[in-house]
Design an enzyme around this catalytic site. Structure first.
Site, PDB file in Angstrom:
ATOM      1  N   GLU A 183       1.119  -1.512  -0.264  1.00  0.00           N
ATOM      2  CA  GLU A 183       0.098  -0.315  -0.228  1.00  0.00           C
ATOM      3  C   GLU A 183       0.962   1.066  -0.291  1.00  0.00           C
ATOM      4  OE1 GLU A 183      -2.595  -0.409   3.021  1.00  0.00           O
ATOM      5  OE2 GLU A 183      -1.063  -1.164   4.772  1.00  0.00           O
ATOM      6  N   ASP A 239      -4.647   3.516   0.748  1.00  0.00           N
ATOM      7  CA  ASP A 239      -3.234   3.805   0.619  1.00  0.00           C
ATOM      8  C   ASP A 239      -2.896   3.855  -0.682  1.00  0.00           C
ATOM      9  OD1 ASP A 239      -3.502   5.058   3.455  1.00  0.00           O
ATOM     10  OD2 ASP A 239      -3.419   2.669   4.468  1.00  0.00           O
ATOM     11  N   CYS A 293      -7.121  -6.050  -1.308  1.00  0.00           N
ATOM     12  CA  CYS A 293      -8.580  -5.675   0.231  1.00  0.00           C
ATOM     13  C   CYS A 293      -8.563  -3.912   0.446  1.00  0.00           C
ATOM     14  CB  CYS A 293      -7.915  -6.329   1.230  1.00  0.00           C
ATOM     15  SG  CYS A 293      -6.041  -5.119   2.447  1.00  0.00           S
TER      16      CYS A 293
END
Ligand code: PEP
Ligand code: MG
Length: 574
Positions: free
Chosen positions: A435, A459, A506
């Site tokens: 991320e 992120d 995710c």
């Protein structure tokens, strides 16, 4: 008067209800004049609030979590000093007596005077302390208003209630779960802020970034909220109300229909198996995970166990939560992320002040800086691996040395459990979140040392495009289709597949229908999203042929004009 506001849609669904206003962070109070005979009582009310606030500080101090930084004491001391400043503790009493005003008004006026004094300081540090003055005054004000700490106001039971706030933290929102609000709206916030994520996981319509909604809406106004379009209609006329009631029923019907797909396998038209997992915050969320037919937990945000409380969950409590999730999923995978605290998720009483919280001591950085806290969690996690298919996920990795340190912590914790004869899964899989662009670009080394990877697009986009995901002022720049983001995503998925390291997404992109085919075309076979979205994504997978979309996704990757990318994406999704 009827009017419409537009904001950022973050959690879909249509809600119709009455406004309930909360004042969380700003000193908004009414002014009223009191008859002389009530003045003594009003002063006593102010004194009682002052005492309660002092007690609150004393209790925070004595319950200071052991891991909390030493600055925490200094910060509390400063706040106590501000509280004792005569302008906050004495002047409001005098003002009530002289001007016959209510205590809240006296406090607000004196606070403004004190803030103005701090504003005059040459020294930047001292000038900045005006924020502390406001925070202390808010604490005192909440005592006066009978809402100490951050307790949410109760929802009404006689009508549907829509909560209207200037801002809500993820911790605030998670507290609302039992209160059954029909919807949430806020003036500030971005689409992938944790506040938005929690709203989605509560399955409650939510629109953020409405700018002045909190000022324009009055208590009890009738509101229609369209969480899909980001539209808020205040005091609608009868025709509009009837139209939205119809849309609301149609939406609910559609969701019910989709839920019939619960037990169907998520295979593409050409027979490729796709895993659709769910993101959760608490083990209790598993009920919904199952209702929506997810086949595993792709992300358990364990940090939510740490929020909204005055103490910390000890090893036993954490172990019970992780074990419950593992057992509840009955052998299906449960990926538990080590706590991602910091930035917009802060432990009560140990809030850290950082210039750039998203770039500061967050997630694995905080874990490594607080070894005691980390070891406790790792023990609980490893113990839970004995009771199901638990895997451990490390958030926000940016450098190999962080990963090495983390792996050493895990090895040492395993050794301790061995020494104590406590069982755990010796083959437990350790994964890392990709991320941060640095990790995406230097993927090979992470892929070599880890058993699986998971892309946190929220992120990854924030850090690639340098856009604070919680700031609605730059929300329009938050673009999952930016060519840089697409190249990183494709690179990570393709490389992981080549290396044979399982890869999933995710972040919120995994639960957005617009991106399902694009991600499938990049080679993604595992998605994790908020539970309620699983049926819609499953339907999209079921109607997708991988050979047919391959060409489109490659074209999208080659395009660099945003208009062209969107046009191709529309054709891909048609
Ligand atoms: C992400 O960054 O995409 C992610 C899944 O983690 P979080 O949203 O909790 O930061
Ligand atoms: Mg993240």
């Amino acid at each position: 008067m009827s009017f419409t506001l537009h904001g950022i849609a973050v959690s879909s669904g249509i809600a119709i209800g009455h406004a309930h206003l909360v004042s969380h962070t700003s000193l908004e109070v009414v002014h009223y004049v009191l008859p002389k005979q009530f003045l003594a009582e009003e002063i006593a009310r102010f004194d009682a609030a002052l005492l309660a606030t002092r007690n609150e500080f004393a209790s925070l101090r004595s319950n200071r979590p052991t891991y909390a930084a030493a600055e925490f004491d200094a910060f509390l001391e400063l706040h106590q000093m501000i509280l004792d400043d005569p302008l906050l503790s004495v002047a409001p009493r005098e003002m009530i007596a002289n001007e016959y005003c209510n205590a809240e008004w006296a406090l607000k006026t004196q606070t403004e005077t004190l803030v103005a004094q701090f504003d005059q300081f040459e020294d930047a540090y001292l000038r900045e302390r005006q924020t502390d003055v406001t925070q202390v005054a808010e604490r005192l004000l909440k005592q006066l208003l009978g809402q100490p700490g951050h307790q949410p106001p109760p929802a009404r039971h006689d009508v549907e209630t829509i909560l209207v706030a200037h801002d809500l933290s993820p911790a605030d929102l998670i507290q609302f779960k039992p209160h059954q609000y029909a919807a949430f709206i806020t003036d500030v916030g971005g689409a992938t802020s944790h506040t938005a994520i929690v709203a989605r996981s509560l399955n409650t319509p939510c629109v953020v970034g409405l700018h002045h909604a909190r000022e324009l809406i009055r208590e009890d106004d009738v509101l229609i909220l369209d969480g899909e379009q980001g539209v808020l209609i205040v005091n609608p006329d009868k025709l509009i109300l009837a139209e939205y009631k119809l849309r609301q029923s149609a939406w609910e019907l559609e969701r019910k229909k989709l839920k019939r797909l619960r037990t169907a396998r998520a295979n593409t038209l050409d027979g490729t198996v796709i895993e659709l997992h769910a993101n959760i915050e608490k083990p209790e969320d598993i009920v919904e995970v199952k209702e929506n037919g997810a086949t595993g937990i792709g992300l358990f945000r364990s940090e939510f166990l740490f929020l909204n409380r005055d103490n910390l969950p000890d090893e036993e409590e954490q172990f019970e939560a992780y074990r419950a999730a593992a057992a509840g999923m009955e052998g299906q995978p449960v990926i538990i992320r080590t706590f991602d605290l910091g930035a917009d998720k802060q432990i009560k009483g140990a809030e850290r002040v950082a210039n750039n919280p998203a770039l500061g001591l967050r997630a694995i950085r905080l874990c490594l800086a607080e070894p005691q806290l980390f070891r406790t969690q790792l023990r609980a996690l490893l113990r839970a691996t004995h009771y199901g298919n638990v895997k451990i996920l490390i958030p926000m990795l940016s450098s190999v040395s962080e990963l090495n340190q983390t792996l050493q912590f895990i090895a040492a914790t395993k050794q301790n459990l061995d020494d104590e004869g406590i069982p755990y899964d010796r083959e437990v899989k350790i994964g890392g979140m990709i991320e941060i662009p640095a990790a995406a670009l230097a993927l090979n080394v992470f892929a070599r040392k880890l058993d699986f990877l998971s892309i946190g697009t929220n992120d990854l986009i924030q850090y690639t495009l340098a856009i604070d995901r919680t700031d609605e002022e730059v929300a329009h720049l938050y673009d999952p289709l930016h060519p840089a983001v697409l190249h990183l995503l494709s690179h990570v998925i393709v490389t992981s597949n080549k290396l044979g390291v399982p890869i999933s997404v995710c972040g919120e992109m995994a639960g957005e229908l617009a991106y399902t085919r694009l991600l499938l075309g990049f080679g993604l076979r595992q998605f994790s999203m908020f539970s309620a979205q699983v049926p819609s994504i499953k339907q999209r997978v079921l109607t997708t042929s991988l050979p047919e979309i391959a060409l489109f996704t490659q074209k999208i990757l080659r395009a660099d004009d945003p208009m062209k990318i969107r046009e191709l994406l529309d054709r891909l999704n048609a």
